[in-house]
Structures are given as C-alpha cells and as structure tokens.
Enzyme design. Structure first.
Site, short mmCIF file in Angstrom:
data_model
loop_
_atom_site.label_atom_id
_atom_site.label_comp_id
_atom_site.label_asym_id
_atom_site.label_seq_id
_atom_site.Cartn_x
_atom_site.Cartn_y
_atom_site.Cartn_z
N LYS A 277 -17.87 -3.96 -4.38
CA LYS A 277 -17.12 -4.47 -3.24
C LYS A 277 -18.12 -5.18 -2.34
O LYS A 277 -19.32 -4.89 -2.38
CB LYS A 277 -16.47 -3.30 -2.49
CG LYS A 277 -15.31 -3.69 -1.60
CD LYS A 277 -13.99 -3.63 -2.32
CE LYS A 277 -12.85 -3.97 -1.38
NZ LYS A 277 -11.55 -3.85 -2.04
N GLY B 1 6.49 -1.48 5.38
CA GLY B 1 5.68 -2.67 5.20
C GLY B 1 6.37 -3.66 4.28
O GLY B 1 6.54 -3.38 3.09
N GLY C 185 5.45 -6.88 3.71
CA GLY C 185 4.56 -8.03 3.53
C GLY C 185 4.62 -8.50 2.09
O GLY C 185 5.66 -8.43 1.42
N LYS C 186 3.47 -8.94 1.59
CA LYS C 186 3.45 -9.55 0.25
C LYS C 186 3.92 -8.57 -0.84
O LYS C 186 4.70 -8.92 -1.70
CB LYS C 186 2.03 -10.05 -0.06
CG LYS C 186 1.61 -11.21 0.86
CD LYS C 186 0.32 -11.85 0.42
CE LYS C 186 -0.89 -10.97 0.62
NZ LYS C 186 -1.19 -10.67 2.04
N VAL C 187 3.44 -7.32 -0.77
CA VAL C 187 3.83 -6.36 -1.81
C VAL C 187 5.24 -5.82 -1.55
O VAL C 187 6.09 -5.80 -2.44
CB VAL C 187 2.82 -5.19 -1.90
CG1 VAL C 187 3.28 -4.20 -2.96
CG2 VAL C 187 1.43 -5.70 -2.22
N GLY C 188 5.48 -5.37 -0.32
CA GLY C 188 6.78 -4.76 0.01
C GLY C 188 7.94 -5.68 -0.32
O GLY C 188 8.96 -5.25 -0.87
P1 NAI Z 1 0.47 -7.83 3.94
O1 NAI Z 1 -0.48 -8.01 5.06
O2 NAI Z 1 1.06 -9.02 3.28
O3 NAI Z 1 1.71 -6.91 4.41
C1 NAI Z 1 1.57 -5.77 5.18
C2 NAI Z 1 2.86 -5.65 6.01
O4 NAI Z 1 2.82 -4.41 6.70
C3 NAI Z 1 3.00 -6.75 7.06
O5 NAI Z 1 4.29 -7.33 6.99
C4 NAI Z 1 2.78 -6.01 8.37
O6 NAI Z 1 3.53 -6.57 9.44
C5 NAI Z 1 3.29 -4.63 8.01
N1 NAI Z 1 2.79 -3.54 8.86
C6 NAI Z 1 1.59 -3.42 9.47
N2 NAI Z 1 1.53 -2.27 10.16
C7 NAI Z 1 2.70 -1.63 9.95
C8 NAI Z 1 3.23 -0.40 10.37
N3 NAI Z 1 2.53 0.43 11.16
N4 NAI Z 1 4.48 -0.06 9.98
C9 NAI Z 1 5.21 -0.89 9.19
N5 NAI Z 1 4.75 -2.08 8.74
C10 NAI Z 1 3.51 -2.44 9.12
O7 NAI Z 1 -0.30 -6.89 2.88
P2 NAI Z 1 0.08 -6.66 1.37
O8 NAI Z 1 -0.69 -7.60 0.52
O9 NAI Z 1 1.55 -6.56 1.21
O10 NAI Z 1 -0.59 -5.23 1.11
C11 NAI Z 1 0.04 -4.04 1.54
C12 NAI Z 1 -0.88 -2.87 1.24
O11 NAI Z 1 -1.11 -2.82 -0.16
C13 NAI Z 1 -2.26 -2.96 1.90
O12 NAI Z 1 -2.71 -1.66 2.22
C14 NAI Z 1 -3.12 -3.54 0.78
O13 NAI Z 1 -4.48 -3.17 0.94
C15 NAI Z 1 -2.51 -2.86 -0.42
N6 NAI Z 1 -2.75 -3.59 -1.67
C16 NAI Z 1 -2.29 -4.87 -1.83
C17 NAI Z 1 -2.51 -5.55 -3.01
C18 NAI Z 1 -1.98 -6.93 -3.23
O14 NAI Z 1 -2.01 -7.41 -4.39
N7 NAI Z 1 -1.47 -7.61 -2.22
C19 NAI Z 1 -3.27 -4.93 -4.13
C20 NAI Z 1 -3.66 -3.55 -3.88
C21 NAI Z 1 -3.42 -2.94 -2.68
#
Ligand code: NAI
Length: 353
Positions: free
Chosen positions: A77, A177, A179-182
């Site tokens: 990392k 959440g 975001g991208k994954v949710g």
């Molecule tokens: P993202 O930044 O696109 O989405 C995160 C979402 O969570 C945002 O919409 C944000 O507004 C929301 N959020 C932040 N604080 C919050 C809270 N207290 N309560 C409810 N919602 C909240 O991130 P992404 O890419 O969707 O990743 C989500 C998680 O998955 C992160 O922890 C990331 O490290 C992990 N992850 C993501 C991967 C990927 O391919 N994108 C791969 C492996 C892990």
C-alpha cells in the site's frame, strides 16, 4: 502497531520530491505470493508518523486480502501525505509514478481513498506497475461494480450459513452508504426479492436512490437503519462502524458490507459472535475490487473473467464461516488463518520457481 515496528514488512520506502511537493510512503508487507498490490491513499495526515502507521497497517491488510482472494499478489500500500484537493497535480502524480517504477515491480499501485482512475492514468505515464486506470487509457475503470457483486455473493453465502438457503427473498437488508458500491448493490438485492432500507449523509445520493429505486425505504441515518428490524446490515460507507455503541442497537443477524475496516477494535469480532451476529470479514466481502485491479494488471482486462473470479467470494465466505463454526472461533480468525496458510504454502512454491 508502533511506528517503529515495521519488522513484519519486507520494505518501506520514503519518497520525497521537493519540486512537486510529493511526500509519500510505499510499504511492501509481503511479496511471497507475487508483486505486492494495493492502492495509493492521498490523505491530509496530521503527521508523518500518522501516515506511516496507516500505511503499515493497510499494507499488511492487503496481504491478507490478496491471499484470500486467491490472487498471485502480495500485500502493499502507499500513502501520499497531502490534501488531494490542493496538492494533487500531474507533476506530483508523475513523480510518485517514478518512485513506484524504481521498485521494479515489487509494488503495484491502484486507486484508494483520495485517488481516482484519472490519477492512475498520470501515474501510468511513468510506470507499468499500476492498475485501476480509466478505460480510455486501456484500464478497467471503476471497480465498484464487481465490488458490489462480490458483496452480494458473500451475503448469499452468509444467508445459506445462517438460514440454510441462499435466498434473500423476504429478508430485509440495510445498506448504509449509497455511493459507488452501495448504488450497485441495491439492484442485486431488489432482484433477489429482498426488502431494502438505506441511508446516506449526502442528499444527492438519497435523491438518486429515491428516483431510481422508489421501493427502497430511506431512513435518516445509520443509527436508525441498524435498529429498524433488518436481517442483514451492509455497511458501505466509512470504517469503524461496528463498535460498542452499535452493538447495543444492532438488530441484524448478519453483517456483510463493503466498507473497509468495519470493526472499531479487533475485539468487536468476538463481541459480535457472542451477540449471535454473523460477521463476514470485510476484506473478504469487498475483494471484488482488488480482483478487478489484479485482472487489469495481470493481462488485458476481461470483465467476464474478473466477474467469474468474483463469484468465488461465495465459496470463500462459505468456507470461512464453516471453519469458524467448526473451530469455535470468529470468522475473522478463520479468514486470517486461511490467508496465512496460503501465504505459507504457496509462497514457498513461488520462491522455488
Ligand atoms: P463512495 O465514496 O463512492 O461512497 C460512500 C458513500 O457513503 C457516499 O455516498 C457518502 O455520502 C456515504 N456516507 C459517508 N458517511 C456516511 C455515514 N456516516 N452514513 C451513511 N452514509 C455515509 O465510496 P465507495 O467506493 O462506494 O466505497 C464504500 C466503502 O467500500 C468504502 O469504505 C471503501 O473503502 C470500500 N471499498 C470500496 C471498493 C470499491 O471498489 N469502490 C473496493 C473495496 C472497498
């Protein structure tokens, strides 16, 4: 881990480029299974000590994640110490790329918090040892589609373990959440017949979900979500969400989500077990992302191949949960043991080649 204790790591490199202002640390925990693979975090750490502590911890975690995902990659990392909104420039990213190149392939970088596919495109102009580039530059692009698919597979395996069937129909899943994954996870859940409750702190994410999936019940925050009669809790935002306080109100029988570092303390894994909650280790559940990144680095990216590998998260999760049950231990302990066994067994063969 003390900042002076990098004894478990193979190599830690401090990078400084005064002209671009780059200050970075690359940590290679292990190359036993192959080139150390893990993303670059760009973050405004309070001190170099904090950055070092983070990178040592994260690189060790990647060794376990890559091992259990069955990849021919060790764990590494990197962190860039700075504010991505202010300090990120093409010159800085390219200086960073030259440091990655100087390691000759022992470390392969990709995106993490604060870095995006377009940043990896810049890094790729200085080194071959980079993945997570944009499709325009020959990369696989955003990894969240396969990450979400992997979370769904882990959830099905957990359902089978807990309830005797993979079927999620009639189960209520809470997604924190969007975001991208949710946002990619929700269609899988709805298609499987689950009821979905969700929350996000970002009004835009809430609005998008309400428009695309009106059947999803939206609640104010994660506190309300975890106490709203859900069967499965899927943390898909920040880390540290499983702590003493959430344990008191958590309704779910299964926790299975994408967020990294969900356990506020390692002991929470034991508390969850005692409370009868089946916790699927985050680094197993969310490994679809690194499976994609490895596929891109190891050969011309093939979505179908990466998807087939991600499907393997179902079997891996099932194996971990069975082993934990058989040994009377937590799923985290079982997953760690399986990863360590693979590193020990296959790593030995790798060195003979
Ligand atoms: P993202 O930044 O696109 O989405 C995160 C979402 O969570 C945002 O919409 C944000 O507004 C929301 N959020 C932040 N604080 C919050 C809270 N207290 N309560 C409810 N919602 C909240 O991130 P992404 O890419 O969707 O990743 C989500 C998680 O998955 C992160 O922890 C990331 O490290 C992990 N992850 C993501 C991967 C990927 O391919 N994108 C791969 C492996 C892990």
């Amino acid at each position: 881990m003390s900042i002076f204790d990098a004894s478990g790591h193979e190599q830690v490199v401090f990078c400084h480029d005064p002209e671009s202002g780059l200050r970075a640390i690359i940590a290679v925990y292990s190359t036993a299974l192959g080139p150390a693979l893990g993303g670059t975090r760009f973050y405004p750490y309070a001190s170099e000590e904090e950055a070092l502590t983070d990178v040592l911890h994260l690189s060790e975690g990647m060794a376990y994640k890559n091992a259990i995902a069955g990849l021919d990659h060790g764990g590494g990392k990197a962190v860039i110490w700075g504010d991505p909104g202010v300090d990120k420039t093409e010159a800085l990213l390219r200086a960073y790329g030259r440091f990655v190149e100087s390691l000759g392939g022992r470390y392969v970088t990709a995106c993490d918090v604060g870095t995006y596919v377009e940043d990896m495109d810049h890094v790729a102009r200085e080194t071959r040892h980079v993945s997570g580039r944009s499709p325009e530059s020959g990369g696989a692009g955003d990894s969240s589609i396969l990450t979400a698919f992997g979370v769904f597979q882990a959830m099905r395996a957990a359902a089978q373990h807990r309830w005797g069937a993979v079927d999620l129909a009639g189960r209520t899943v809470g997604v924190a959440g969007l975001g991208k994954v949710g946002r990619h996870l929700i269609p899988h859940l709805l298609e499987a017949g689950a009821d979905v409750v969700a929350c996000d702190v970002d009004p835009a994410a809430i609005g998008r979900t309400a428009a695309n999936h009106p059947q999803v019940r939206l609640v104010a925050d994660a506190d309300e979500l975890i106490a709203s009669g859900i069967h499965i809790y899927a943390p898909c935002a920040m880390g540290g969400v499983l702590n003493e306080s959430t344990l008191k109100t958590l309704d779910a029988e299964i926790v299975c989500g994408a967020a990294n570092n969900q356990l506020a303390e390692p002991e929470v894994a034991v508390e969850l077990e005692r409370a009868g909650v089946l916790y699927c280790p985050d680094y197993v559940v969310n490994s679809g992302g690194v499976i994609q990144v490895a596929d891109e680095y190891d050969g011309a990216f093939d979505f179908k191949r990466a998807e087939r590998r991600t499907l393997g998260i179902f079997a891996t999760t099932a194996r971990i949960l069975e082993r934990a049950k058989g040994e009377g231990t937590t799923p985290v302990a079982a997953a760690n043991a399986i990863a360590e066994e693979r590193i020990a067994a296959v790593g030995r063969l790798q060195r003979l080649r």
